[in-house]
Design an enzyme around this catalytic site. Structure first.
Site, PDB file in Angstrom:
ATOM      1  N   TRP A 204       0.961  -1.174   0.022  1.00  0.00           N
ATOM      2  CA  TRP A 204      -0.129  -0.050   0.032  1.00  0.00           C
ATOM      3  C   TRP A 204       1.046   1.234  -0.145  1.00  0.00           C
ATOM      4  O   TRP A 204       1.959   1.477   0.691  1.00  0.00           O
ATOM      5  CB  TRP A 204      -0.885  -0.033   1.282  1.00  0.00           C
ATOM      6  N   ASP A 371     -15.723  12.377  -1.704  1.00  0.00           N
ATOM      7  CA  ASP A 371     -15.505  11.260  -1.425  1.00  0.00           C
ATOM      8  C   ASP A 371     -16.001  10.454  -0.433  1.00  0.00           C
ATOM      9  O   ASP A 371     -17.033  10.873   0.027  1.00  0.00           O
ATOM     10  CB  ASP A 371     -13.718  11.283  -1.294  1.00  0.00           C
ATOM     11  N   LYS A 481     -15.983   7.198  -8.315  1.00  0.00           N
ATOM     12  CA  LYS A 481     -14.945   6.487  -7.642  1.00  0.00           C
ATOM     13  C   LYS A 481     -15.249   5.197  -7.137  1.00  0.00           C
ATOM     14  O   LYS A 481     -15.888   5.242  -6.315  1.00  0.00           O
ATOM     15  CB  LYS A 481     -14.237   7.477  -7.087  1.00  0.00           C
ATOM     16  N   ASP A 483     -14.084   2.170  -4.866  1.00  0.00           N
ATOM     17  CA  ASP A 483     -13.150   2.078  -4.146  1.00  0.00           C
ATOM     18  C   ASP A 483     -13.141   0.553  -3.513  1.00  0.00           C
ATOM     19  O   ASP A 483     -14.435  -0.138  -3.608  1.00  0.00           O
ATOM     20  CB  ASP A 483     -13.034   3.044  -3.038  1.00  0.00           C
ATOM     21  N   MET A 484     -12.070  -0.116  -2.990  1.00  0.00           N
ATOM     22  CA  MET A 484     -12.098  -1.342  -2.222  1.00  0.00           C
ATOM     23  C   MET A 484     -10.856  -1.367  -1.500  1.00  0.00           C
ATOM     24  O   MET A 484      -9.598  -1.440  -1.559  1.00  0.00           O
ATOM     25  CB  MET A 484     -11.769  -2.250  -3.454  1.00  0.00           C
ATOM     26  N   ASN A 485     -11.279  -1.341  -0.125  1.00  0.00           N
ATOM     27  CA  ASN A 485     -10.105  -1.005   0.808  1.00  0.00           C
ATOM     28  C   ASN A 485      -9.794  -2.091   1.746  1.00  0.00           C
ATOM     29  O   ASN A 485      -9.316  -1.797   2.850  1.00  0.00           O
ATOM     30  CB  ASN A 485     -10.715   0.254   1.742  1.00  0.00           C
ATOM     31  N   ASP A 553      -2.486   5.903  -3.009  1.00  0.00           N
ATOM     32  CA  ASP A 553      -2.905   6.746  -1.883  1.00  0.00           C
ATOM     33  C   ASP A 553      -1.693   7.503  -1.710  1.00  0.00           C
ATOM     34  O   ASP A 553      -1.788   8.529  -0.844  1.00  0.00           O
ATOM     35  CB  ASP A 553      -3.174   6.269  -0.771  1.00  0.00           C
TER      36      ASP A 553
HETATM   37  C1  DGJ Z   1      -8.772   4.674  -0.100  1.00  0.00           C
HETATM   38  C2  DGJ Z   1      -8.563   5.742  -1.372  1.00  0.00           C
HETATM   39  O1  DGJ Z   1      -7.728   5.251  -2.179  1.00  0.00           O
HETATM   40  C3  DGJ Z   1      -8.720   7.094  -0.904  1.00  0.00           C
HETATM   41  O2  DGJ Z   1      -8.357   7.856  -2.088  1.00  0.00           O
HETATM   42  C4  DGJ Z   1      -9.976   7.662  -0.366  1.00  0.00           C
HETATM   43  O3  DGJ Z   1     -10.967   7.384  -1.361  1.00  0.00           O
HETATM   44  C5  DGJ Z   1     -10.232   6.609   0.736  1.00  0.00           C
HETATM   45  N1  DGJ Z   1     -10.250   5.245   0.251  1.00  0.00           N
HETATM   46  C6  DGJ Z   1     -11.511   6.815   1.484  1.00  0.00           C
HETATM   47  O4  DGJ Z   1     -11.775   5.632   2.356  1.00  0.00           O
END
Ligand code: DGJ
Length: 734
Positions: A204, A371, A481, A483-485, A553
């Site tokens: 990351w 966001d 956007k 996302d997937m965190n 990020d």
């Molecule tokens: C991870 C993304 O990469 C960021 O840009 C942002 O959108 C955050 N998640 C938000 O939780």
């Protein structure tokens, strides 16, 4: 030249070609499909590359050749797709177990067909054509008599592209169930030689670091078991001749069109033969195949360059614009955006949003992206994923009001989603705790305090789809956007039968693609950007649905030099989100000038991600000027040819350029300043030697011919005086 596929019946050879490459295969006397050649174009089919049959002790001879013939061993032949446990002792391309427990797999050629266009791959993203005459496909049918399974190998060659697309499909033609433990998308037996392996690994905020190493005897496996293509190991490798550089020598790239767990193996046997394989991750993979069922692998794009690694990347860039991302985005100029994430994180109000929009509008920014934090009761990352309805307490006048405000300014409006996830603290979890991906004992790890939704299940996808379209149908949204965190663990699915948990990982990805397809095709007017904690899913699978990706990020420009340089190995820069953020940087704490931050971010889909309402007049004036510069050069940047010139992995100086027929932007960066340093020079490439150019930088200008600029180079004079400094040369044909 247009793509051509020839089958020579006498020689039993196949030749796929265009003006840049040739790919040649041979069906031998025993109907074994052997690999002859992949590389620069050769004009004729000849028997030159056919591997001689000879005896090697301790290789084995298939039963069919009889007691006294020792010249035929699967283990020494260069194969197109190796079997298992049948005499080839190198890595198998597939492992299938039949009902009786046998894992002997030996597929032989039976038939083929050749047709215009590509091979349609159901349920998976893959290279496409808009007109059938843009490509030709060879489909080879192989069969394992004992197993009664058919193996279909697809090879597509495209007009003018040094790229071959390969995939495989297995069909159970027996009347019994079988289980697949491994099935590669492609296996290539490369001729013996002294090769290097190029790979992109990371973590990351440190994605796609370039690593090059010599290939030694043995097996090297690079993979992701994370349920996604991952920050950690991008599904790309290149095999380089020992002496290949950025601009010279042979390079063959292998890129999977897949977003899930994957594996790439390189095996050098003691005879120096090299086997390269790519496919879905086999650890934990167990796919049940009932009679008449089939399994389709993802596609691999094999690209060839005899102009070094840059040549390889440029071929991928062109190919991806034409055959992977929706074609309209090859030329589509992406808006300059501002994203509120690093400006406010979760802590925004309507007033703050309006202030950001007002200021962005004054500066010429074209798209405002709201966001994380607008939905459920989301004030931090502990809650609300899965609740895709508006957070009224936070935005009392609603999202529509914000969208209207943005549109009234003549700007576009974008919104963030994380559709694949669920928080314990959410309405969705209260109603459907069983939709979480967990094992049979209900074990499920949290990541960023959240769980993963079981995207393999139709009812789960339907719920998320319905929630998303409710927002997207009722509010005028121009950009999303996605996302997937977190990465995916405990991939057992409660919806699958007991013995099918080995399918859950791939079923998740198939489900994801299904949802992506439904959402993106419903909203042709929305620009989608894929994200996974930055660049955790920067792969060609995601790019098929979403033509740009949040690259990382990490927005620190020094870190970005490496991240963007590495990412340019695999994808064009008009797919790479690149933003100017605050200084000191939120990820590294480094302080850099706003001009340096912009100079790095220009080589991408440009935007801002900082609180522009708190900047001083000088910084604001810089931003307004930067936005003007980017817009003036946007067509060049987003559609031109990107060239890496000096590597951040090798030294203190970094350089790249972007050019088209009329203009070049040449970027030169110095990481740290030095006392009494050498007087550096930069030499651009790909100018027209006979054309006179006007060269402008920092208020100076001069004229010179292309041959002078490329051969003599340009002194970096006056010398750069600070750490983290850049010079941009605008080189325009007169
Ligand atoms: C991870 C993304 O990469 C960021 O840009 C942002 O959108 C955050 N998640 C938000 O939780």
């Amino acid at each position: 030249m247009v793509a051509k596929i020839i089958y020579d019946e006498n020689l039993k050879m196949f030749h796929l070609s265009n003006d840049k490459i040739s790919y040649i295969m041979h069906v031998d006397h025993h109907n074994v499909l052997t690999h002859i050649y992949m590389g620069g174009k050769v004009r004729n089919l000849s028997t030159l590359g056919i591997y001689p049959k000879f005896n090697r002790d301790f290789e084995v001879n298939p039963e069919e050749v009889g007691l006294d013939y020792r010249q035929f061993s699967l283990g020494i032949l260069p194969l197109e797709y190796s079997g298992n446990n049948s005499g080839d002792f190198r890595e198998p391309s597939l492992i299938i177990r039949d009902q009786e427990g046998s894992t002997v797999n030996d597929f032989r050629y039976i038939d083929h067909e050749i047709f215009d266009g590509v091979s349609q791959i159901d349920g998976l993203p893959s290279s496409y054509v808009e007109a059938q005459d843009e490509a030709k496909t060879l489909r080879l049918y192989l069969f394992d008599e004992a197993l009664q399974h058919e193996l279909v190998l697809n090879y597509t060659v495209f007009n003018n592209q040094p790229v071959i697309a390969r995939s495989a499909k297995l069909i159970n033609k027996s009347d019994q169930k079988s289980v697949i433990y491994k099935i590669a998308s492609a296996s290539v037996d490369v001729e013996p030689g002294d090769y290097d392996l190029l790979q992109l690994n990371g973590s990351w905020a440190r994605e796609r670091m370039v690593e090059r190493e010599a290939i030694h005897t043995g097996i090297k496996k690079l993979d992701s078991k994370r349920g996604s293509s991952s920050h950690h190991q991008n599904p790309f490798i290149a095999i380089l001749d020992k002496h290949t550089t950025e601009f010279r020598g042979k390079a063959v790239g292998y890129q999977l069109v897949y977003s899930g767990s994957h594996e790439m193996t390189v095996e050098k046997d003691p005879y120096q033969n090299l086997r390269v394989q790519l496919g879905i991750q086999s650890t934990g993979f167990e796919w049940n195949l009932s009679p008449e069922e089939s399994f389709q692998t993802p596609e691999v794009l094999i690209a060839f360059s005899n102009q070094g690694i840059n040549g390889l990347s440029q071929s991928y860039h062109d190919f991806i614009k034409q055959h992977i991302i929706p074609r309209k985005y090859a030329e589509f100029e992406r808006p300059v955006l501002i994203n509120n994430w690093e400006a406010t994180y979760f802590d925004f109000t309507e007033e703050k949003v309006f202030d950001l929009v007002d200021k962005a509008n004054e500066l010429g920014i074209e798209l405002f992206v709201l966001d994380d934090g607008w939905f459920g009761k989301r004030d931090d990352d502990f809650s609300s994923l899965g609740d895709w309805f508006e957070y009224h307490e936070k935005i009392p006048n609603g999202l529509k009001n914000i969208a209207d405000y943005v549109h009234d300014k003549g700007m576009k409006f974008g919104l963030w989603f994380e559709p694949e996830m669920i928080s314990e603290e959410s309405e969705l979890y209260k109603n459907h705790p069983d939709w979480v991906l967990h094992d049979v004992n209900k074990r499920a790890s949290r990541g960023r305090s959240q769980y993963v939704l079981d995207m393999g299940r139709q009812e789960v996808r339907e719920n998320i789809y319905t929630q998303m379209i409710e927002i997207l149908d009722s509010i005028d949204i121009d950009y999303v956007k996605w996302d997937m965190n977190r990465n995916i663990s405990e991939t057992y699915s409660a919806a699958l039968e007991d013995n099918k948990s080995g399918e859950a990982n791939h079923r998740y990805i198939l489900g994801l693609y299904d949802l992506l397809d439904r959402i993106t095709s419903r909203y042709d007017n929305i620009l989608f950007e894929s994200c996974s904690g930055g660049g955790g899913r920067f792969d060609l699978g995601m790019l098929q649905y979403m033509p740009q990706v949040w690259t990382s990020d990490n927005t620190d420009p020094i870190a970005r030099l490496k991240i963007q340089y590495g990412t340019s190995m695999i994808a064009p820069i008009n797919t790479m989100g690149a933003h100017v953020s605050a200084s000191p940087n939120h990820q590294t704490g480094r302080t850099t000038s706003i001009d340096f931050r912009a100079a790095v971010a220009y080589a991408g889909v440009y935007g801002y991600e900082l609180d522009i309402t708190s900047l001083n007049e000088d910084e604001l004036a810089s931003i307004a000027q930067q936005v003007r510069f980017y817009k003036e050069n946007r067509a060049l940047i987003q559609t031109g040819t990107f060239t890496r010139l000096m590597s951040p992995f090798e030294g203190n100086q970094v350089a790249w350029s972007i050019h088209n027929d009329n203009k070049m932007l040449l970027f030169y960066f110095e990481v740290l300043n030095e006392a009494s340093k050498p007087l550096h020079k930069i030499k651009p490439m790909y100018l027209d030697p006979d054309v006179k150019y006007l060269v402008k930088y920092e208020g100076s200008e001069f004229e010179a011919y292309g041959d002078e600029l490329m051969n003599l180079g340009i002194y970096i004079y006056p010398q750069l005086k600070n750490d983290f400094s850049a010079r941009i040369f605008e080189i325009t044909a007169i």
